[in-house]
Design an enzyme around this catalytic site. Structure first.
Site, mmCIF file in Angstrom:
data_model
loop_
_atom_site.group_PDB
_atom_site.id
_atom_site.type_symbol
_atom_site.label_atom_id
_atom_site.label_comp_id
_atom_site.label_asym_id
_atom_site.label_seq_id
_atom_site.Cartn_x
_atom_site.Cartn_y
_atom_site.Cartn_z
ATOM 1 C CE1 TYR A 88 0.501 -14.083 -16.040
ATOM 2 C CE2 TYR A 88 1.867 -12.606 -17.497
ATOM 3 C CZ TYR A 88 1.600 -13.581 -16.283
ATOM 4 O OH TYR A 88 2.549 -13.638 -15.498
ATOM 5 C CG ASP A 96 -3.367 -20.379 -20.202
ATOM 6 O OD1 ASP A 96 -2.420 -19.626 -20.191
ATOM 7 O OD2 ASP A 96 -3.437 -20.994 -18.955
ATOM 8 C CE LYS A 125 -4.171 -18.195 -12.098
ATOM 9 N NZ LYS A 125 -3.575 -17.278 -11.617
#
Ligand code: KE4
Length: 420
Positions: A142, A237, A265
């Site tokens: 994702y 990522d 994050k």
């Protein structure tokens, strides 16, 4: 009716599914989402006064636990000077210098407002730099919800059963090529079939959105070699692994340098922050230095920068932080393996996953063999006994430096009661 139930009943009338991000709806676990009032350290407190030990940590952002004093102090100070200027600030220079220091492969970096925005921009930079259109991603990984990444997407895509979203034009999807995680042959086939057309390959160096799937020996180095041979931009990522697996993220942990890296994050310590960066020759293509356009009203927001700098600053001042996080993670995984010897426990460092399947989990298809109904029952048992896990078999259990050995003992004791 609990206050959470009342709020959720109201929320579904005004917000799609009652939530601002699908996985929060608890749809896969048949529970009412708990509405959280506040958090501190490793604890969440919901609107009905219930207390939980938190294993979501805002999906990994809260490396130091909730409301760490240094971050709280930095935010409160920054707010005194104003919330946003839409102009350059010193904090952005400090953040860029700190990231390039912590992650050597990143020579230049651009701040944005989410991991999705960072991925979308990194892919555009790779396409602008190479003049090519196609991008390889891995089934089950994702990378946020930009159109070209919603092909067999992990996280909420798997959880809600919508890995290939409606609303994505066919033209967009045709430039996204799908490979299988831990299968270098599937990658080599795509390069053979699309010679000279692949701008970028994007990968989660540890896949944390189909549950936790670790890279097999040689997988990441194989990707590095294939991309170098083909002039394709290797994008890591590291929205989850960045600053969590090591100060330099997965790149430091596995010793593989990416061409571009995506962050999120932890970099914002809970504030909305994303970033992408890497080789100077690629990043110099980004406006206003080059022809690849990307912009953002709140990019590099001063309050968000203060929060991120404070959290990243703690990484530098706590040399034993990663030893603690890894020791905690290993304690949790060893405990789960002894309680559930028939199931598959994965994880590395401070994130783990208990797959309710007896087979090894190495990619999207093996992860999907898990018994999601059994997971839902386990989730409910834990939630109703004060342990707040991600409401999906295809997410991770995150730890923070605020978690204690006693927290983990309590997690394992509660899990043991599920077996009785
Ligand atoms: P955001 O746009 O949600 O900030 O970041 C997207 C993203 C990109 N890359 C990776 C590896 C990610 O894990 C994410 C977002 N992670 C999910 C949880 N697995 C966010 C939770 C949610 O969607 O509510």
């Amino acid at each position: 009716m609990t206050h959470s139930e009342q709020l959720f009943q109201e929320a579904v009338h005004y917000i799609p599914g009652g939530v601002n991000s699908p996985v929060r709806a608890f749809g896969a676990v048949g529970e009412t989402p708990r509405f959280i009032r506040r958090a501190e350290g490793s604890r969440l407190y919901d609107v009905d006064g219930r207390v939980y030990t938190d294993y979501v940590c805002s999906w990994g952002a809260m490396l130091l636990g909730h409301n760490p004093p240094a971050v709280k102090k930095a935010v409160l100070e920054a707010v005194q000077n104003g919330l946003s200027f839409g102009a350059a600030t010193e904090a952005e220079v400090k953040m860029a210098k700190l990231i390039t220091k912590l992650v050597p492969s990143v020579e230049m970096v651009r701040m944005v407002n989410s991991g999705t925005e960072a991925v979308m921009s990194a892919i555009r930079a790779a396409r602008g730099f190479t003049g090519r259109d196609k991008v390889i991603k891995f089934a089950g990984c994702y990378h946020g919800h930009s159109d070209s990444m919603l092909a067999k997407a992990g996280s909420g895509g798997i959880t809600t059963g919508v890995p290939d979203s409606a609303g994505v034009p066919q033209g967009c999807a045709t430039d996204t090529l799908l490979a299988q995680y831990n299968d270098l042959n599937s990658v080599e086939r795509l390069f053979q079939q699309n010679k000279g057309q692949i701008a970028a390959l994007i990968v989660e160096p540890v896949a944390v959105n189909m549950g936790v799937v670790e890279p097999a020996e040689g997988f990441l180095s194989g990707l590095r070699q294939i991309c170098s041979q083909n002039g394709t931009v290797l994008i890591f990522d590291e929205v989850i692994t960045g600053f969590r697996l090591a100060p330099g993220g997965a790149q430091e942990y596995y010793g593989i340098a990416a061409d571009l890296t995506v962050f999120g994050k932890i970099i914002g310590a809970g504030m909305p922050v994303g970033a992408y960066g890497g080789k100077r020759e690629i990043m110099s293509q980004v406006a206003p230095a080059g022809p690849v356009y990307q912009a953002g009203t709140l990019s590099g927001n001063p309050v968000a920068m203060a929060a991120g700098l404070a959290q990243l600053g703690q990484i530098q001042s706590q040399p034993l932080l990663y030893q603690k996080l890894t020791r905690e993670g290993e304690k949790l995984r060893e405990g789960l393996r002894s309680l559930f010897p028939q199931y598959t426990v994965t994880g590395v460092g401070s994130f783990s996953c208990l797959f309710f399947t007896q087979e090894p989990v190495t990619d999207y298809s093996s992860a999907q063999k898990s018994d999601t109904q059994l997971f839902a029952r386990f989730f409910s048992h834990m939630l109703n006994n004060g342990i707040y896990m991600a409401p999906s078999q295809f997410e991770a259990m995150f730890l923070s430096s605020a978690h204690t050995d006693n927290d983990i003992d309590c997690f394992l004791e509660t899990a043991k009661e599920f077996l009785l």
